[in-house]
Design an enzyme around this catalytic site. Structure first.
Site, PDB file in Angstrom:
ATOM      1  N   ARG A 160     -51.939   1.483  34.073  1.00 25.95           N
ATOM      2  CA  ARG A 160     -50.728   1.496  33.246  1.00 25.95           C
ATOM      3  C   ARG A 160     -50.951   1.403  31.745  1.00 25.95           C
ATOM      4  O   ARG A 160     -49.987   1.347  30.984  1.00 25.95           O
ATOM      5  CB  ARG A 160     -49.750   0.409  33.682  1.00 25.95           C
ATOM      6  CG  ARG A 160     -49.206   0.591  35.076  1.00 25.95           C
ATOM      7  CD  ARG A 160     -47.951  -0.201  35.294  1.00 25.95           C
ATOM      8  NE  ARG A 160     -48.151  -1.616  35.050  1.00 25.95           N
ATOM      9  CZ  ARG A 160     -47.170  -2.466  34.764  1.00 25.95           C
ATOM     10  NH1 ARG A 160     -45.941  -2.026  34.672  1.00 25.95           N
ATOM     11  NH2 ARG A 160     -47.409  -3.736  34.569  1.00 25.95           N
ATOM     12  N   ASP A 161     -52.197   1.390  31.292  1.00 24.29           N
ATOM     13  CA  ASP A 161     -52.428   1.393  29.847  1.00 24.29           C
ATOM     14  C   ASP A 161     -53.697   2.184  29.521  1.00 24.29           C
ATOM     15  O   ASP A 161     -54.563   1.729  28.780  1.00 24.29           O
ATOM     16  CB  ASP A 161     -52.537  -0.034  29.312  1.00 24.29           C
ATOM     17  CG  ASP A 161     -52.324  -0.112  27.797  1.00 24.29           C
ATOM     18  OD1 ASP A 161     -51.784   0.861  27.228  1.00 24.29           O
ATOM     19  OD2 ASP A 161     -52.689  -1.133  27.196  1.00 24.29           O
ATOM     20  N   VAL A 162     -53.767   3.390  30.092  1.00 29.33           N
ATOM     21  CA  VAL A 162     -54.910   4.264  29.835  1.00 29.33           C
ATOM     22  C   VAL A 162     -54.729   4.883  28.456  1.00 29.33           C
ATOM     23  O   VAL A 162     -53.771   5.612  28.208  1.00 29.33           O
ATOM     24  CB  VAL A 162     -55.021   5.369  30.911  1.00 29.33           C
ATOM     25  CG1 VAL A 162     -56.200   6.285  30.605  1.00 29.33           C
ATOM     26  CG2 VAL A 162     -55.169   4.750  32.298  1.00 29.33           C
TER      27      VAL A 162
END
Length: 327
Positions: free
Chosen positions: A173-175
């Site tokens: 969720r935070d690539v």
């Protein structure tokens, strides 16, 4: 009253987080830019504190040493025990740490130890990870001079890391470039699972818009809509597009503009920016950047296959709809 939290590997000495305000978050050696004082404690759980590396809204990162080896230690900001969901937050942290610590992959920053400091309702969650000697992708020196093959290799390594993460039921969720650490030999490692969530979780965080807006999938902006591993595929697509072409596919000067661009705008076809780019790579990016999750690649395994030489991913009608054909 004794708490019911999972037992930590060992009790640790509490550390002051306030002493590290003003640091830039990073665990990569090439991006250490401290601007404050080191934390007050000199030892934590048998690890000697060398210096603070960075801090952000989620907590602080320390460079620590043990048995002549260096590690990065992340300390979460203290969870308010007065909040109704504070116990749930700690339980989620421990559960995610347990799962992440079981992932052993050459392109995932390895977790060495985790726990709560101290193991009470007022404890601070911590993680000890391998220390990567390198740079976040977004600050890697002379990045624009790297070859297409080098850049595609970085994307493939991150896709392989996410394939392993997804196989454990976790959505990152935070690539984004800042969470991809690259060593001088071209090895990429995925970092920062601070907003990661277990795919089957019903917790509120899985339904909230968390992440870095410029790299979020369209559905990630919609509160109340469940996100899954295909959101990571879209995010990696943005990272890959930017790495290969030198510009972001979606633009905006504020959150509303970025959100609108990601949800509604078509990016410029990559071959218009990089004419030597194989059409198969452009088709792969289209399969990652489709607005609807059902129109994207359905797994990182599919992405890896498409990004393997000779890059012959076919063009489809839906893929052609992804791109704007003028600069």
């Amino acid at each position: 009253m004794e708490n019911n939290y999972p037992k930590t590997p060992r009790d640790i000495t509490p550390v002051s987080l306030e002493a590290t305000e003003g640091f830039s978050p990073s665990i990569a050696e090439g991006d250490i830019t401290p601007s404050g004082n080191a934390p007050s404690a000199s030892k934590i759980s048998g690890f000697s504190v060398v210096r603070a590396l960075g801090a952000g809204s989620m907590g602080v990162v320390l460079l620590v040493e043990k048995d002549k080896r260096r590690f990065a230690m992340k300390l979460a900001r203290k969870i308010d025990s007065g909040r109704n969901d504070s116990s749930d937050e700690i339980q989620r942290f421990i559960r995610e740490a347990q799962i992440l610590s079981s992932i052993h992959h050459p392109n995932v920053v390895e977790i060495v130890e985790y726990g709560i400091s101290p193991p009470t309702n007022d404890g601070v969650p911590f993680l000890v990870m391998e220390f990567v000697s390198g740079y976040p992708l977004n600050t890697f020196p002379d990045l624009e001079k790297k070859t297409q093959d080098w850049k595609i290799s970085i994307v493939r390594q991150v896709a392989s890391a996410l394939e392993a993460v997804h196989s454990h039921g976790i959505v990152h969720r935070d690539v984004k470039p800042g969470n991809i650490l690259v060593s001088n030999d071209g090895t990429a490692k995925l970092d920062d699972f601070g907003v990661a969530e277990i795919a089957e979780s019903n917790s509120r965080t899985m339904l909230d818009a968390l992440g870095s807006p410029a790299y979020m999938a369209p559905e990630a902006f919609d509160h109340g809509k469940t996100k899954d591993h295909r959101s990571d595929i879209f995010s990696l697509g943005i990272v890959a597009y930017e790495l290969i072409t030198g510009i972001k596919p979606f633009h905006g000067t504020n959150l509303d503009e970025i959100k609108s661009a990601i949800k509604n705008n078509d990016p410029i076809a990559p071959v218009l920016l990089e004419p030597s780019l194989p059409l198969g790579v452009q088709n792969t990016l289209a399969g990652m950047l489709a607005k609807a999750p059902s129109d994207r690649f359905q797994s990182m395994s599919d992405v890896l296959k498409a990004l393997s030489p000779p890059y012959n991913a076919p063009s489809t009608a839906k893929a052609k709809q992804v791109w704007r054909r003028e600069r």
